[in-house]
Design an enzyme around this catalytic site. Structure first.
Site, PDB file in Angstrom:
ATOM      1  N   SER A 170       0.699  -1.264   0.034  1.00  0.00           N
ATOM      2  CA  SER A 170       0.028  -0.001  -0.155  1.00  0.00           C
ATOM      3  C   SER A 170       0.838   1.347   0.097  1.00  0.00           C
ATOM      4  CB  SER A 170      -0.938   0.003   0.943  1.00  0.00           C
ATOM      5  OG  SER A 170      -0.069  -0.053   2.357  1.00  0.00           O
TER       6      SER A 170
ATOM      7  N   ASP B  74      -2.097   8.338   7.707  1.00  0.00           N
ATOM      8  CA  ASP B  74      -3.126   7.451   8.712  1.00  0.00           C
ATOM      9  C   ASP B  74      -2.160   6.604   9.571  1.00  0.00           C
ATOM     10  OD1 ASP B  74      -2.177   5.486   6.953  1.00  0.00           O
ATOM     11  OD2 ASP B  74      -3.800   5.387   5.738  1.00  0.00           O
TER      12      ASP B  74
ATOM     13  N   HIS C  47       0.555   4.689   7.230  1.00  0.00           N
ATOM     14  CA  HIS C  47       1.154   5.475   5.894  1.00  0.00           C
ATOM     15  C   HIS C  47       1.894   7.123   6.080  1.00  0.00           C
ATOM     16  CE1 HIS C  47      -1.758   2.559   4.448  1.00  0.00           C
ATOM     17  NE2 HIS C  47      -0.697   2.142   3.772  1.00  0.00           N
TER      18      HIS C  47
END
Length: 354
Positions: free
Chosen positions: A37, A319, A322
């Site tokens: 991600s 978040d 990340h």
């Protein structure tokens, strides 16, 4: 008509893959990205997965809005592409849709929640493991072979940049979740790191066998400092989770050793270790130096349509997993221009000349 189409595609390929000594040309003819991600730019949009970022407030500072990028703005890959002269890469899922997408400048195969191990991230639903991402690259390669002279393709694959950013999920969405995965009961941390590197090496050598020769292998960041791990381990205020950072360092040490081995074994290729851990640790330990004020909390809860913090450039984390775009900018600047402590044994600009 078919002949004209083939010639047009061939001309486009030559333009995208021309020599780097021409002023204004990209440092690399193309870039191929494998990872999770941290570098996914939309592949998980097409999966039945809980790991998605195709909704606001993700992308709040990105020109296209929410796209599947797990960031407020640009990912490290977006920024790296800009610096080396390449456009934003299409996610692999877009290249197989009807009409396809431009694949001559590269493709992004990364998938949120994916890891080196096949089982990693399974509790979050569908994801594309490192092994499957490599298989998807072979699909792209077959597409290129059908459109371009094989000698030209081979030459330019050897000059292209291959970025791999895998391993984080094998810890935070596998090894560090003992209620869901048995790996921490089966393997001690050193054995687990060695196992991951063995599996990692296998996929790198498959990519090398396809003709790729320039590899930027991103190390893991200090996962014990991300808000997700801080909340799970209830670390003392102002401190990271020491155990997590210790086992992550074992992986990074093994990856750096692998880089040395590969550079010895494969003359004519270049393998580089990206020291993400060192860069992020510096930012977290010296936030004021880099313009940050908040290092231990996320700017965004990132539920759909939630309101993130306004001073996003002051936050290290977007978040709970990340970093913000502001952090990504520093990471890429060091990868491009930094000394061996940032990118070992050479930086990305030096790679382009090799």
């Amino acid at each position: 008509m078919a002949c004209i189409l083939v010639l047009t595609l061939f001309a486009m390929f030559l333009i995208s893959f021309s020599a780097n000594d021409v002023v204004g040309e990209p440092l690399f003819p193309a870039m191929y990205v494998f990872g999770d991600s941290l570098v996914d730019d939309g592949n998980n949009n097409f999966l039945n997965s809980l790991a998605k970022a195709n909704f606001a407030p993700y992308g709040i500072d990105f020109s296209s809005g929410p796209t599947g990028r797990f960031c407020n703005g640009k990912t490290p890959i977006d920024l790296l592409g800009e610096k080396i002269g390449l456009p934003y890469l299409p996610p692999f899922a877009d290249t197989t849709a009807q009409g396809g997408a431009d694949i001559f400048s590269g493709v992004n195969y990364a998938s949120a929640a994916a890891g080196i191990m096949e089982v990693t991230g399974r509790h979050l639903g569908e994801r594309i493991s490192f092994r499957k991402q490599v298989q998807n690259f072979e699909t792209t390669l077959n597409q290129l072979k059908s459109q371009v002279n094989i000698e030209i393709l081979s030459k330019n694959l050897s000059k292209s940049l291959t970025v791999v950013n895998h391993g984080s999920n094998d810890y935070i969405n596998n090894y560090l979740l003992p209620k869901l995965y048995a790996t921490s009961f089966i393997c001690d941390p050193k054995s687990y790191a060695d196992l991951l590197i063995q599996l990692y090496k296998k996929q790198i050598l498959i990519l090398h066998g396809f003709g790729l020769r320039k590899f930027l292998l991103g190390g893991l960041g200090p996962l014990g400092c991300i808000p997700n791990q801080l909340s799970r381990a209830s670390a003392p205020p102002g401190q990271c989770v020491t155990y997590v950072n210790k086992i992550v360092s074992m992986f990074n040490d093994a990856l750096k050793t692998l880089v040395d081995q590969l550079n010895l074994d494969y003359n004519g290729s270049v393998f580089v270790f990206g020291n993400t851990y060192g860069t992020l640790a510096d930012i977290i330990n010296n936030p004021n130096t880099h313009g940050f004020t908040v290092t231990d909390r996320a700017c965004c809860g990132c539920l759909p349509m939630s309101t993130p913090c306004r001073n996003r450039s002051e936050y290290v984390f977007w978040d709970t997993y990340h970093p913000t775009q502001a952090v990504n900018i520093i990471i890429i600047d060091r990868a491009l221009n930094g000394p061996p402590s940032d990118c070992y044994p050479v930086n990305v600009k030096q790679m382009a000349k090799m």
